[in-house]
Structures are given as structure tokens and as C-alpha cells.
Design an enzyme around this catalytic site. Structure first.
Site, PDB file in Angstrom:
ATOM      1  NE  ARG A 180     -22.943  -9.598-113.421  1.00  0.00           N
ATOM      2  CZ  ARG A 180     -21.833 -10.196-113.799  1.00  0.00           C
ATOM      3  NH1 ARG A 180     -20.907  -9.526-114.425  1.00  0.00           N
ATOM      4  NH2 ARG A 180     -21.644 -11.470-113.568  1.00  0.00           N
ATOM      5  CB  SER A 229     -19.144 -18.437-114.017  1.00  0.00           C
ATOM      6  OG  SER A 229     -19.697 -18.394-112.721  1.00  0.00           O
ATOM      7  CB  CYS A 284     -20.815 -19.314-123.165  1.00  0.00           C
ATOM      8  SG  CYS A 284     -22.143 -19.903-124.179  1.00  0.00           S
ATOM      9  CD  GLU A 386     -15.912 -17.994-119.352  1.00  0.00           C
ATOM     10  OE1 GLU A 386     -16.261 -18.145-118.162  1.00  0.00           O
ATOM     11  OE2 GLU A 386     -16.669 -18.210-120.316  1.00  0.00           O
TER      12      GLU A 386
END
Ligand code: NAD
Length: 502
Positions: A180, A229, A284, A386
């Protein structure tokens, strides 16, 4: 897709590689415009990177550790000289504001700095005379070709948690960064070559699942470090272990901050603002949940947050006045907005709704203002999952024990913190809480480069944490050697009892 966009390719065997094939757009999240395209490596391209790393391994393993480490000293200087350029790349593709981007680059540099003196950690242990005329030692030997797979939210820093220590330990490396926001990661890889890494020691392939699966299933890869993730971390861990690799897979988080009635509320509110909304909540170690002990504490925290949110500036990261930039991509922007709708449906009280935010001149950017929920309950989706966006929820409890039970029962255990003036409560909390990284009046307890980073429960699959001293243990295998040189001419009889010092 426009083929005229600049291409972000791979870096294999010391060369930029821009073979045509599958690709996807890289968006500027502040404008909603695709500015580049990134190549997505196929199996053959990944295998070429692995072959290059395998070829480079024997000579690199046999290079004196100090020479390997010296490359990191040079890289540190190059990174410092290029810090603003790297930060600008982060802002253009991730969206984070410049000051935050510079913080990321600095944290990455600190990992390179630590790797530059990792020879100290590679010395091993030596014991003389463990038996008559027998000496013993353990040494750290390189594993071979290692791989790193990294997330979008720290495209410069997280790869630097991995490969600098891996290569100083004598390994060679194939890195698969996030597709990304790939530019800063590729640029830093090119800088590492300028610093003196020989071709093949560090290779980079951009890509998606096809590239990752090739790395996971290739027997030449001996170890995999993953950050991303939890569902993908779990998959990486299971697949990597199946093929006998050493795997560390760091996953997602839902970090809770406990605010005690005796806390310095103004300072706690300031700390929570940065921890919840900094980097648009895409960290995170962000704090998406406040657990306020007592209704009076909750009322004061919510009122303080409301006042501070009203002062926040949301806009493109290129403008130094802004506190918060856009979310990384349109799908992620839609997903986070969906969570806000979900929270309202579930009955949480939306005290501040950031969904209406408009940034003049950036109407197509993925901007979401700070959102604040009060009366969040543990059964709600917005509590459990999350969100990874600028959405902070306040849960009200009566006691510290109740707050700690909530945290311990949550599936994630990455970070947490407590705001208090009570040393006894803080000590009890740090001692008992089932979380890997804990702050006391510190909202983002991210360990410095010379400590290791890792969560508990479903925030980390594997035994060893990332970077710091654990990195040497992860990227080497220990060998124990026992040695004796009998005196010439001395005849020794066979011994059938088990050797001991008795
Ligand atoms: P992600 O899991 O979507 O992607 C991480 C990496 O896995 C990327 O390189 C991606 O290309 C690859 N990947 C994605 N889907 C895959 C699939 N199906 N099969 C194989 N590979 C796949 O994570 P993200 O959205 O890039 O990053 C955000 C997540 O990372 C958050 O959950 C965040 O908490 C976590 N994170 C954790 C830490 C930590 O230290 N624990 C640090 C940073 C980010």
C-alpha cells in the site's frame, strides 16, 4: 489503470527490477489520486530473490561480524541525511503528518544504530576446564536466508526492526513490504546498498499473497518475521511452522488505558489525545479504549477529550500545522466509518462524530475527524475488534480489578497503560496484567531499540520478540562445542559411564 504512472518495482541481486506483470495503484490518501503503481511479484520473481540471497549467503556469513556491522554505521549516516526525504514519502503514501513521519524514521534509525554494535551480542559464551583439559563454548551461527513481511502503518521503521539485525548476524534477507505504501521501503533498501551491503544480501520484492505464499513454502527460507494483522499473523505462523521454519508473527491489538480516580486528569487527557489520534489511530500501540475507574473520572476524561478534540487540526500531512492526516486508503476509510455506524447501532454514545470533517482543497482525501464514544460495553463489536482508525471508546468501571479483568479477558495483549499517582496501584498493575508492553503514565510504551518489542496472547505468535537482544536469538542458531586436545602419546582407555564431574 494508467501505465504511465511511475512504477515501484523490486530490488533483487543489487539491481532495481521492473519486470512487467501484475501491479496495483499506490494512492495519495490526502488527495485520493493514484500517483504510482507497485509491481506485485509472481512466484518466479520471488524465487529469483531467494536464489540471489542463497548465493550471497556463504560469503556474507564468513565476512567478519565487525565488517557486517560497519555497513549499519554507514547506513545510519545515510538515513539521517535522507530523513526528510523518507518522511515525505511516508506522508505521500501513508498520509501521516510530517512530525509523526520524522518520528518513525528516527525510531527506524535507532534500530540500525543498535544493529551497528550487535557484534557485542554475537560473542557467545566460553567456559574453560568444564572437565579435565576440556573447554566448552556456545556460538551464534547464522540461519541462512531469512524473510520479512511488513505492514502498511510503519513502512520505514518495521522493516528496520528486522533485516539490519538479521544481516549483522550473518544472514541474507528477502523483504516483502506492504504494497500500500512501498516507496520509502524500496528507497531505504537502495541506501543499504550505497552503505556497502553486497548484492543479494538484502533483496526486496513487492507483492501480495502470491509473494508471501512463495516465501512461506520455499524450503530455502529458514526464518520468517511478520508484522501485520492477527488473522494473517496466525496464518503465517501456522504455514511457516509446517515447513519447519522459525517464525515470529506479530499481530493486531486493542490497547486499553486505565485512568484511576487519582490520576492527573489534564496530563492523562493530553497523553490520550496523542495515543488515540496520532497517526490517525493506525498504530499497533495506539490507545483505542480508555477504561475509566469511577463515573467522576469518566466524566472528567470525556469532558477533557471533547475540549481537546475541538482544537485538533485535520488535514494533509504536508502542512506542519495539522495534527492528523487521512486514513491510508479508501477501503480502510470506509471500514473505519462502518465501525462508527456500528458503535451507534450498538448503543454506545457518540460524543464526538468526526465523520463530517471536510478539508478544503482535499475533498477526495480519506479524512475522518476524531471520533469519541462514551459508555462502550465489552460485548460491543467496537470494543472487541481492532478498528485501526481515529475512534476512541470510553468504558466505565468501578474498580481497578474490574479494569484489569477486562484487559486480561481481551483477545489481544499488545500494550496497555495506567494513569495514576498511586505507586502501589501501578506496581500491582504492571506485575499482574496479561499484556506484553505496559506503561505507567506513558501512553505508548514502545520499547527502545535496545529492548525487544512484543505483545502477549493473540498479538504475537512465536516465542521471541522483535528487535533488541531477542533479534540475535531469533536470527541465529546456537551451537555448543566441547573440545579437548589429549597430550600426545598418552594412551587412554575406553570409558563406559556417562561423563560427569563427580
Ligand atoms: P495486513 O495483515 O493486512 O498485512 C501485513 C502484510 O501481510 C502485508 O505485507 C500484506 O501484503 C501481507 N498480507 C495481507 N494479506 C495477506 C494474505 N491473505 N496472505 C498472505 N499475506 C498477506 O496488515 P496491515 O493492514 O498492513 O497492517 C495493519 C495491522 O498490522 C494492524 O492489525 C496492526 O495492529 C498490525 N501491526 C502490528 C504491529 C505489532 O508489532 N504487533 C506493528 C504494526 C502493525
Amino acid at each position: 489503470m494508467s501505465q504511465t504512472l511511475p512504477t515501484v518495482g523490486h530490488f533483487i541481486d543489487g539491481q532495481n527490477v521492473t519486470l512487467e506483470g501484475r501491479s496495483q495503484e499506490v494512492w495519495n490518501p490526502a488527495t485520493g489520486v493514484a500517483e504510482k503503481r507497485v509491481l506485485l511479484a509472481d512466484k518466479k520473481t520471488v524465487e529469483a530473490a531467494i536464489a540471489s540471497a542463497e548465493k550471497a549467503f556463504p560469503a556474507w556469513r564468513d565476512t567478519p561480524p565487525l565488517k557486517r556491522a560497519r555497513v549499519m554505521s554507514k547506513l545510519k549516516v545515510l538515513l539521517e541525511a535522507n530523513a526528510e526525504k523518507i518522511a515525505a514519502m511516508l506522508t505521500a503514501e501513508h498520509g501521516k503528518v510530517q512530525g509523526d513521519a520524522m518520528g518513525e524514521v528516527q525510531r527506524g534509525i535507532e534500530n540500525v544504530e543498535y544493529a551497528s554494535y550487535a557484534t557485542e551480542l554475537l560473542k557467545g559464551e566460553h567456559s574453560r576446564n568444564v572437565g579435565p583439559g576440556i573447554d566448552a563454548w556456545t556460538e551464534h551461527q547464522a540461519l541462512g536466508v531469512c524473510a520479512g513481511i511488513t505492514p502498511f502503518n510503519f513502512p520505514a521503521m518495521v522493516p528496520l526492526w528486522m533485516w539490519p539485525m538479521a544481516v549483522v548476524c550473518g544472514n541474507t534477507f528477502v523483504l516483502k513490504p506492504s504494497e500500500r505504501d512501498p516507496s520509502s521501503t524500496l528507497f531505504i533498501t537502495q541506501l543499504a546498498m550505497e552503505a556497502g551491503l553486497p548484492p543479494g544480501v538484502l533483496n526486496l520484492v513487492n507483492g501480495d499473497k502470491e509473494a508471501v505464499d512463495t516465501l512461506l513454502h520455499d524450503a530455502r527460507i529458514k526464518a520468517v518475521s511478520f508484522v501485520g494483522s492477527t488473522p494473517i499473523a496466525e496464518y503465517i505462523y501456522a504455514e511457516g511452522c509446517k515447513t519447519g521454519k522459525r517464525v515470529q508473527a506479530l499481530g493486531g491489538a486493542k490497547n486499553h488505558a486505565v485512568v484511576m480516580p487519582d490520576a492527573d486528569i489534564d496530563n492523562a487527557v493530553s497523553a490520550l489525545m496523542g495515543a488515540a489520534y496520532g497517526s490517525c489511530g493506525e498504530r499497533c500501540m495506539a490507545i483505542p479504549i480508555v477504561v475509566a475507574v469511577g463515573d467522576a473520572t469518566a466524566d472528567a476524561v470525556v469532558a477533557g477529550l471533547k475540549t481537546e478534540i475541538a482544537k485538533m487540526k485535520v488535514g494533509p500531512g504536508t502542512d506542519a500545522k495539522n495534527d492528523m492526516g487521512p486514513l491510508v486508503t479508501k477501503p480502510h476509510f470506509e471500514k473505519v466509518k462502518g465501525y462508527v455506524e456500528q458503535g451507534v447501532k450498538e448503543g454506545a454514545q457518540l460524543v464526538v462524530d468526526g465523520r463530517g470533517v471536510k478539508v478544503a482543497g482535499h475533498e477526495n482525501g480519506y479524512f475522518l475527524g476524531a471520533c469519541l464514544f462514551d459508555h462502550v460495553k465489552p460485548g460491543m463489536v467496537v470494543y472487541k475488534e481492532e478498528i485501526f482508525g481515529p475512534v476512541l471508546g470510553v468504558v466505565r468501571v468501578k474498580t481497578l480489578e474490574e479494569a484489569m479483568k477486562l484487559i486480561d479477558d481481551h483477545e489481544y495483549g499488545n500494550g496497555t497503560c495506567i494513569f495514576t499517582r498511586d505507586g502501589e496501584a501501578a506496581r500491582y498493575f504492571t506485575d499482574k496484567i496479561q499484556v506484553g508492553m505496559v506503561g505507567v503514565n506513558v501512553p505508548l510504551p514502545v520499547p527502545v531499540a535496545y529492548h525487544s518489542f512484543g505483545g502477549w496472547k493473540r498479538s504475537l505468535f512465536g516465542d521471541l520478540h522483535a528487535y533488541g537482544p531477542d533479534a540475535v536469538r531469533f536470527y541465529t542458531k546456537r551451537k555448543a562445542i566441547t573440545q579437548r586436545w589429549p597430550s600426545a602419546g598418552v594412551r587412554e582407555g575406553a570409558v563406559f559411564s556417562f561423563p560427569s564431574t563427580k
